[in-house]
Structure formats: C-alpha cells, structure tokens
Write an enzyme that holds these catalytic residues in place. Structure first.
Site, PDB file in Angstrom:
ATOM      1  N   ARG A  68       0.841  -1.165  -0.072  1.00 28.03           N
ATOM      2  CA  ARG A  68       0.005   0.075  -0.071  1.00 28.03           C
ATOM      3  C   ARG A  68       0.948   1.332  -0.014  1.00 28.03           C
ATOM      4  O   ARG A  68       0.665   2.093  -0.578  1.00 28.03           O
ATOM      5  CB  ARG A  68      -0.786   0.019   1.197  1.00 28.03           C
TER       6      ARG A  68
ATOM      7  N   GLY B 118      10.864  13.223  -1.165  1.00 25.60           N
ATOM      8  CA  GLY B 118      11.942  13.411  -0.038  1.00 25.60           C
ATOM      9  C   GLY B 118      11.526  14.793   0.645  1.00 25.60           C
ATOM     10  O   GLY B 118      11.765  15.822   0.403  1.00 25.60           O
ATOM     11  N   LEU B 119      10.723  14.611   1.698  1.00 26.35           N
ATOM     12  CA  LEU B 119      10.700  15.841   2.717  1.00 26.35           C
ATOM     13  C   LEU B 119      11.583  15.609   4.163  1.00 26.35           C
ATOM     14  O   LEU B 119      12.204  16.436   4.479  1.00 26.35           O
ATOM     15  CB  LEU B 119       9.253  15.898   2.912  1.00 26.35           C
ATOM     16  N   THR B 120      11.255  14.500   4.964  1.00 29.48           N
ATOM     17  CA  THR B 120      11.643  14.094   5.932  1.00 29.48           C
ATOM     18  C   THR B 120      13.175  14.203   5.836  1.00 29.48           C
ATOM     19  O   THR B 120      13.918  13.552   4.995  1.00 29.48           O
ATOM     20  CB  THR B 120      11.267  12.842   6.750  1.00 29.48           C
TER      21      THR B 120
ATOM     22  N   TRP C 100      14.467   8.289   5.585  1.00 25.13           N
ATOM     23  CA  TRP C 100      12.938   7.383   5.662  1.00 25.13           C
ATOM     24  C   TRP C 100      12.366   7.469   4.281  1.00 25.13           C
ATOM     25  O   TRP C 100      10.942   7.990   4.385  1.00 25.13           O
ATOM     26  CB  TRP C 100      12.076   8.095   6.982  1.00 25.13           C
TER      27      TRP C 100
ATOM     28  N   CYS D  45       0.702  17.559  -0.277  1.00 22.20           N
ATOM     29  CA  CYS D  45       0.614  16.098  -0.592  1.00 22.20           C
ATOM     30  C   CYS D  45       0.639  15.087   0.654  1.00 22.20           C
ATOM     31  O   CYS D  45      -0.256  14.066   0.464  1.00 22.20           O
ATOM     32  CB  CYS D  45       2.260  16.160  -1.162  1.00 22.20           C
TER      33      CYS D  45
ATOM     34  N   GLU E 220       3.690   9.949   8.020  1.00 22.62           N
ATOM     35  CA  GLU E 220       2.774  10.729   7.495  1.00 22.62           C
ATOM     36  C   GLU E 220       2.119  11.516   8.745  1.00 22.62           C
ATOM     37  O   GLU E 220       0.990  11.691   8.795  1.00 22.62           O
ATOM     38  CB  GLU E 220       1.703   9.863   6.757  1.00 22.62           C
TER      39      GLU E 220
ATOM     40  N   PHE F 121       2.524  23.374  19.518  1.00 26.61           N
ATOM     41  CA  PHE F 121       3.750  23.053  19.014  1.00 26.61           C
ATOM     42  C   PHE F 121       4.565  24.081  18.451  1.00 26.61           C
ATOM     43  O   PHE F 121       5.550  23.817  17.922  1.00 26.61           O
ATOM     44  CB  PHE F 121       3.914  21.704  18.126  1.00 26.61           C
TER      45      PHE F 121
END
Lengths: 389, 248
Positions: A95, A135-137, A167, A243, A368, A388
């Site tokens: 998935r 690719g964000l993290t 990741w 996204c 996510e 936060f």
C-alpha cells in the site's frame, strides 16, 4: 484459494456506487491472487515484490484520481480509498508503494508541475514504467519539516542541491525523487532524477517493520539539476503538506484493510481452536476482543466513507483527515495486537499475517504525521492554541 | 468475426447459502453474487481471440436487473457490448438455452464461449444445448483453444489426460479452468464500461421441462477422528482411506 468476503457489519456496501464496488472487488481479487501468497516470503527476505509493479500499473492503481489524458482512471476519492484498503489487507508496504507513487509523486507533479513535467512523467508513473519517491523528512527534521536544512541555490542553467533526506519509501528504486529544499529560505519542490551526479539513495537496513518495502536515504552533494526540474507551482511548506494530506487520507483507508485481515484471521482461528473442550470463540474474553475489533473496524469504515465523500465534494478539512488517520492507525494497531493475543503463540508465526501487520502498523502509526502530531493539529483546531509552534 | 460470451450471475462461492421460506429457492439476503468463475475463462478467451483476429465481442446473460453487475464486469474486462435477456422467473437449462440461441442468431455470432458449467445449479449443459439448438459444433471442457481460419483445434480435459480435437466454425466452446488466466477488470476498463449501454430485451414466458420441487442443505459434516498420533497409525490410516473413504 479462499476469496476474502470483506468485513461489513453495517451494510456499508449499500453506500457505495457500482464503480466503487467494482474497483474494490477487482483489487480484492488481485490481492488474494497476487499478493497474499507471496508476501510473507518477501517480508522474510526484506524485499519488495518488484514483479507486481507492472501489474499494479496495468490495473490502473497509480494516480487513480488524476485525469484520463495522463493514462489515469479519473476516479473519485472513495474509489482511491477502497484501493488503499484492499492493498493494505495484503501488506502495508505494498500500500505504501502505491500511496507514495500516487499521492506523493504523481499528485505534486500534477498539482505543481509544468505541462512538460506532467506530460513526460505522469503517463510513465501511471503505467509503473517509472517509479517515484518523495523526499521531505530529514534525519533531524521529522515532525517539524519546516526546519529542513536541505538547500537549493541558483546556479547558471539550474539549481545546485545539498543535503540529505531520510525514511524515504521507494528511494532506492525511484527513477525520480520529488525533493523539497529551501531556495532563498523558501521551500520549493524539485525533480531529482536517478543517476544525476552527486545524488545517491542508499537503502536503510535493520527495519523490524515494513520489511517488504524499500526505505532509503537520499543524499545530495552538489547535485546540479536543470532549470526545468523545479516544480514551478510549489511554494512554501504548504505545498508538501498538501501532498501529505493526500497520503494521510489513503492511510486512513489503508489500515482498515489491515484491521479486516487481522480480525478475520482471529475470528476463524477462535472458531476452530479448541481448548478445554470447546472453541476459544465460545469464551467470553475472546468474544469481548472480537467484538471490540469489529466495532472499531465499523467505526473506522464509516469515518473513512464520510471523509471520502467530503473530499469528493471539495469540502474536507485537513484536520478531519488528521482525525481519521489518527484514529484508524491507533485502532488498527490495537486490533492487530488483539488478534495476536487470540492466536496465542501461533500469532507470532508468519504462517499467520497478524504479526506482520502489527509490526507494519508501528510505522504506519508514526509516518505521515505521528499520532501525537495529529492530536496537536486537531487540538489547535478546536482550541485555537497551537501546542507545538 | 462476431464472438459471443454467455455469462451467468451466481452466488459467491465464499457465501453461506440459506434456503428460502418456500424451500425451492435460495434466500438471496446477504448473498454476494459474482460472475460465474468458469465464465471468466470464457470472457478472457473471447477477448484474446478478438485481440488476435479482430471482430466484435458481446456478452449475453439471462436474468433480472441484478445480473447487470455481471455484464458490467464482462464489459469492464473489455467486452464490447452487452445484452440482458430480461426475466425474473426460474428457467431450466433448455429454456435458457433457447433464449440464448435466439439472441446468438440475432447477433450473428459464429463463435460462442460459455463456462463449462455454472457453479450455482451445476447442470453443465447450457452450452451444449445452445449449440444443438443453433446447429453449431460444440467442444466442451476446453483447456486449450486455437483458431486457424475456420478451423478450431481444441484441447479437452478428459479423465487422466488430454484430448485434442478439431472442428470448425460456427462453434460453441465451453471453458474449463486452465484455458487461460482471466485478466482483472482494470480501473480504466471499469470507467470505460460505465459509458457502455447494456441492451435489455424482454423474453417470452418460460417453457420449463424441469421444475425444482425442493432444495435441501447437505447433512452436517461428521467430526474427524484421530486414529493415532505416531507412525504406528499409518497402516490403519491407509486401510480407512482405502476401504472407508475410498480415496486411495
């Protein structure tokens, strides 16, 4: 081979239209025949079943909500959700592959890309001929992606990229990476292609979860990408978060597939496993667990369906997606663990799917947007106070 | 070439069946219906034949509005057109075969695929009856199919082996598992099927030769018995399998 009959205590079937049911049935059958018989072996060997990629493309499972002119099915969000649900009944890694390709690669190219980028990449990604990643993290920026240190600088004819991502699902497999980097302090999306000098994507090893999925680092050392590879419509952190909303939506549906598989396994096991002269399903403590599982599945299904209908009407709020992702992942993990308890020692064997689902869901609950972050997102929405920022 | 596929809408083999209050029909409450699994091989072979030689494919089904789901599935797999021969009463095999034969004649189809049997009533006869009514050649339980001009070479499954037969068009072929790997209905196929119209035609009253007078569930399974837990039980196991169960 046993056909999976679904879990539907509240006749939610009657709320689906004919196309939605057909898509669900087609993918359900595909999972029964092509994924369930092979997935344990791949999980054991830490490998993604690459041979199913063209089949997923042929079925039309990549980018299913995007326009037909790009080779996509142009279906609604409920159909997309049902596809995610059925795939994750097979495995969260499978998935994830489809989620990433659809929501995190095709969606941003479609939404922020130039016509040239769309015309080139979308049909190839839809057919599975090309694979993408997102690719964000970064190693030090997970829940706080806005703090990213990956940088792009303008050079003659394009941009020079430096930094690292972590990741990244499908990273090592990908032909194209949608990479988020700061250009003059503002986040933009870039298409980095496999083989560009200075770009590497080593696979991360040692996972106890999502073992049938490839997770990678992306490393950029003075990677010069051409001017045409910037996503012209992307600007600020909002773009990658848009996204993630797509992907989170798919996860909320997906984990219901894991829940169904775990519940079904536990129910069948409890009816046939005899202790002290009667099936363990006849004991109150087992029944309590089974009812809890079914109850949570039913609630998650209803949450998803309404979420999908709102999304199709263009009325969904990102906080509602957060609630569904948060609730369903937490409950899915509980259901998987309960299923393991009902199976006793047998539950730890890969003869049964529950330990695999349980281990997978540890990642799914975290990626996510962690459970905690989604709590704070909803908390901020209802109180007006950000806990936060 | 016009290729027809006759399909049937049957209870999912995974569904638990209950008998209706009149004792003559199944109770449809809570029953999921699917395309008859053998008909999927028939649909696939029709599609493959069309892909190879061109022509047009049509799926035909007898039944009420509910069977449209099965026709949609055939359309989603890639069949060009669909005809529903509309009726809501019980028809025996000959009555269904007459209805199908009339429509096949009307369609001018010279190659017709059936599943070798429907998994609901299991009569395994509709294809053969239809061929007879049409005066077409008929090959049943087919696991291999080749068309060369007008000539058909078909492989049949027979007890303990295979039989290769030759015949010619026009013909009825009944499909057995192993003939091919049916394709999945792709999402694009499903969207394309949405745009296609299922043609509905009324049927004259049924003339049945066979009437169902009662339906009964099989007797509950007897519990298994343990005849031993080590190798000393093997001779007794072999004896029981041979003499009582008669499976070896």
């Amino acid at each position: 081979m046993q056909r999976f009959a679904g879990v539907d205590y509240f006749d939610i079937e009657s709320l689906l239209n004919e196309d939605e049911k057909m898509v669900r049935n087609s993918v359900r059958e595909f999972v029964d025949v092509e994924i369930i018989p092979i997935i344990e072996k791949h999980y054991r060997e830490n490998s993604f079943p690459m041979h199913i990629v063209p089949k997923l493309g042929e079925l039309g499972l990549f980018g299913i909500t995007l326009p037909q002119k790009y080779g996509c099915a142009e279906m609604n969000n409920v159909a997309y959700g049902l596809v995610m649900q059925e795939l994750e009944r097979g495995d969260s890694g499978v998935r994830s592959f489809v989620s990433v390709q659809s929501s995190l690669v095709m969606y941003p190219i479609f939404t922020f890309g130039s016509d040239e980028q769309k015309d080139y990449w979308l049909p190839k990604l839809a057919s599975g001929e090309k694979i993408g990643c997102f690719g964000l993290t970064e190693p030090d920026f997970g829940s706080n992606p806005g703090g990213m240190v990956t940088r792009a600088e303008k050079v003659s004819g394009g941009y020079k990229l430096n930094g690292a991502k972590m990741w990244i699902t499908n990273g090592t497999l990908a032909d194209v990476a949608v990479v988020w980097a700061k250009l003059d302090g503002e986040i933009h999306g870039f298409l980095v292609e496999k083989g560009m000098p200075g770009f590497s994507a080593p696979e991360m090893k040692g996972k106890h979860s999502l073992k049938a999925s490839v997770t990678s680092e992306l490393i950029f050392q003075d990677v010069v990408i051409p001017e045409k590879n910037i996503l012209p419509g992307s600007k600020g952190l909002k773009s990658p978060l848009m996204c993630l909303n797509q992907a989170r939506y798919g996860i909320a549906w997906g984990v219901v597939g894991s829940m169904m598989e775990c519940y079904n396994t536990a129910l069948n096991y409890a009816k046939s496993r005899v202790q002290f002269g009667k099936p363990i399903a006849a004991y109150q403590m087992t029944q309590e667990k089974l009812v809890y599982m079914l109850n949570e599945i039913t609630k998650s299904q209803l949450l998803n369906l309404q979420l999908g209908r709102l999304k199709d009407l263009g009325k969904v709020k990102h906080t509602q997606i957060s609630m569904a992702k948060r609730n369903n992942c937490e409950k899915a993990l509980e259901v998987a663990r309960m299923s393991r308890e009902i199976l006793g020692a047998n539950g730890i064997l890969d003869e049964y799917p529950v330990m695999r689902h349980s281990a997978n869901l540890e990642s799914v609950k975290t990626y996510e947007g962690t459970h905690e972050m989604h709590t704070l997102i909803i908390g901020e929405d209802i109180t007006g106070f950000s806990a936060f920022e | 070439m016009k290729i027809a596929v006759c399909v049937s809408h049957v209870p999912d083999t995974a569904t638990k069946i209950n008998i209706g209050s009149d004792g003559k029909k199944i109770d449809p409450t809570g029953v999921t219906y699917i395309i008859n699994p053998y008909d999927e091989f028939a649909v696939e072979e029709a599609l493959k034949t069309k892909e190879k030689f061109g022509g047009e494919t049509v799926a035909i089904c007898v039944g009420d509005d509910a069977v449209k789901e099965t026709l949609r599935k055939a359309l989603a797999m890639g069949i060009d057109n669909a005809v529903l021969l509309k009726d809501s009463i019980y028809r025996d095999s000959i009555s269904i075969a007459k209805a199908l034969a009339d429509e096949i004649k009307n369609q001018n189809a010279d190659l017709v695929f059936f599943g070798k049997q429907s998994v609901d009533y299991d009569n395994s006869i509709t294809g053969q009856l239809t061929a007879e009514l049409l005066g077409y050649n008929c090959v049943t339980v087919v696991v291999g199919f080749q068309l060369e001009g007008n000539k058909i070479i078909a492989e049949r499954e027979v007890e303990g082996g295979k039989e290769i037969v030759e015949t010619s068009l026009p013909a009825v072929i009944t499909a057995q598992k192993g003939l091919n790997e049916p394709r999945y209905a792709s999402l694009k196929g499903i969207m394309a099927a949405k745009k296609k119209v299922i043609e509905e035609k009324p049927l004259p009253p049924a003339e049945n030769y066979v009437e169902i007078i009662a339906m009964k569930k099989p007797a509950p399974k007897q519990p298994g018995k343990i005849i031993g837990t080590d190798s000393s039980a093997v001779p007794e196991l072999v004896r029981l399998l041979h003499e009582e169960a008669k499976v070896i």
